[in-house]
Design a protein around this motif. Structure first.
Motif, short mmCIF file in Angstrom:
data_model
loop_
_atom_site.label_atom_id
_atom_site.label_comp_id
_atom_site.label_asym_id
_atom_site.label_seq_id
_atom_site.Cartn_x
_atom_site.Cartn_y
_atom_site.Cartn_z
N LYS A 108 89.92 -20.22 -30.50
CA LYS A 108 89.71 -21.21 -31.54
C LYS A 108 89.33 -22.53 -30.89
O LYS A 108 89.88 -22.92 -29.86
N SER A 109 88.41 -23.25 -31.48
CA SER A 109 88.01 -24.55 -30.95
C SER A 109 89.09 -25.59 -31.26
O SER A 109 89.82 -25.45 -32.24
N PRO A 110 89.14 -26.63 -30.45
CA PRO A 110 90.12 -27.68 -30.71
C PRO A 110 89.76 -28.43 -32.00
O PRO A 110 88.61 -28.40 -32.44
N ASN B 90 79.08 -20.97 -36.53
CA ASN B 90 78.94 -22.30 -37.11
C ASN B 90 80.33 -22.84 -37.39
O ASN B 90 81.03 -22.34 -38.26
N GLU B 91 80.74 -23.85 -36.65
CA GLU B 91 82.06 -24.45 -36.81
C GLU B 91 82.01 -25.77 -37.58
O GLU B 91 82.97 -26.53 -37.59
N SER B 92 80.90 -26.03 -38.24
CA SER B 92 80.73 -27.30 -38.94
C SER B 92 81.80 -27.51 -40.01
O SER B 92 82.23 -28.64 -40.24
N SER C 21 76.72 -27.79 -43.77
CA SER C 21 76.08 -28.42 -42.60
C SER C 21 75.95 -27.44 -41.45
O SER C 21 76.69 -26.47 -41.35
N GLU C 22 75.01 -27.72 -40.59
CA GLU C 22 74.80 -26.94 -39.37
C GLU C 22 74.76 -27.93 -38.20
O GLU C 22 73.72 -28.20 -37.63
N LEU D 12 78.15 -28.55 -29.30
CA LEU D 12 77.88 -27.18 -28.91
C LEU D 12 78.91 -26.75 -27.88
O LEU D 12 78.98 -27.32 -26.78
N SER D 13 79.72 -25.77 -28.24
CA SER D 13 80.68 -25.18 -27.32
C SER D 13 80.05 -23.91 -26.76
O SER D 13 79.52 -23.10 -27.52
N ILE D 14 80.08 -23.77 -25.44
CA ILE D 14 79.38 -22.66 -24.79
C ILE D 14 80.35 -21.79 -23.99
O ILE D 14 81.12 -22.31 -23.18
#
Length: 138
Positions: free
Chosen positions: A128-130, A58-60, A69-70, A109-111
């Motif tokens: 790590k996500s941007p 969960n990157e919220s 949040s989700e 959603l990152s897959i």
């Protein structure tokens, strides 16, 4: 399950915590209570793909959304069902399984969808996500 073969290196997480997350990733735990979207994502992906590695992150909290949040998730799915499938098809397969969540509150959603052999040949790093680009409107 042989967790020795499934040790992803999550930046900011220790290896032992990663192994623990993998061991528990296919069943819901008391920590899943109060996280219905994450729980649904985990259960649906596990059922649809019978993955050897499944991570639902969960990157919220990295985004401009209310605490708890989700809405923003990264999933790592390693499954033999992806054998002989191009990457775009794998992503479509995951999106199809999570169609309800994507239409009802999941904003991003990152897959990461790999075959078991691709996973074994990789560095097993879940990057790590941007940073959030905004515009969530939440």
């Amino acid at each position: 399950m042989n967790t020795g073969l499934l040790r992803p290196l999550l930046r900011g997480h220790t290896a032992s915590r990663c192994v623990s997350r993998i061991k528990h990733s296919f069943s819901t735990t008391p920590a899943m209570e109060g996280k219905p979207v994450e729980k649904n994502i985990r259960e649906k992906l596990a059922k649809a793909f019978q993955p050897v590695v499944l991570e639902v992150i969960n990157e919220s909290g990295m985004h401009n959304v209310p605490k708890g949040s989700e809405t923003h998730f990264k999933v790592v799915v390693v499954s033999s069902q992806f054998d002989s499938q191009p990457l775009i098809k794998r992503h479509r397969m995951v999106n199809e399984v999570l169609q309800n969540e994507l239409q009802n509150g999941v904003h991003a959603l990152s897959i990461m969808a790999k075959t078991p052999s691709q996973w074994e040949d990789s560095e097993k790093i879940i990057g790590k996500s941007p940073p959030c680009q905004g515009g969530a409107g939440l």
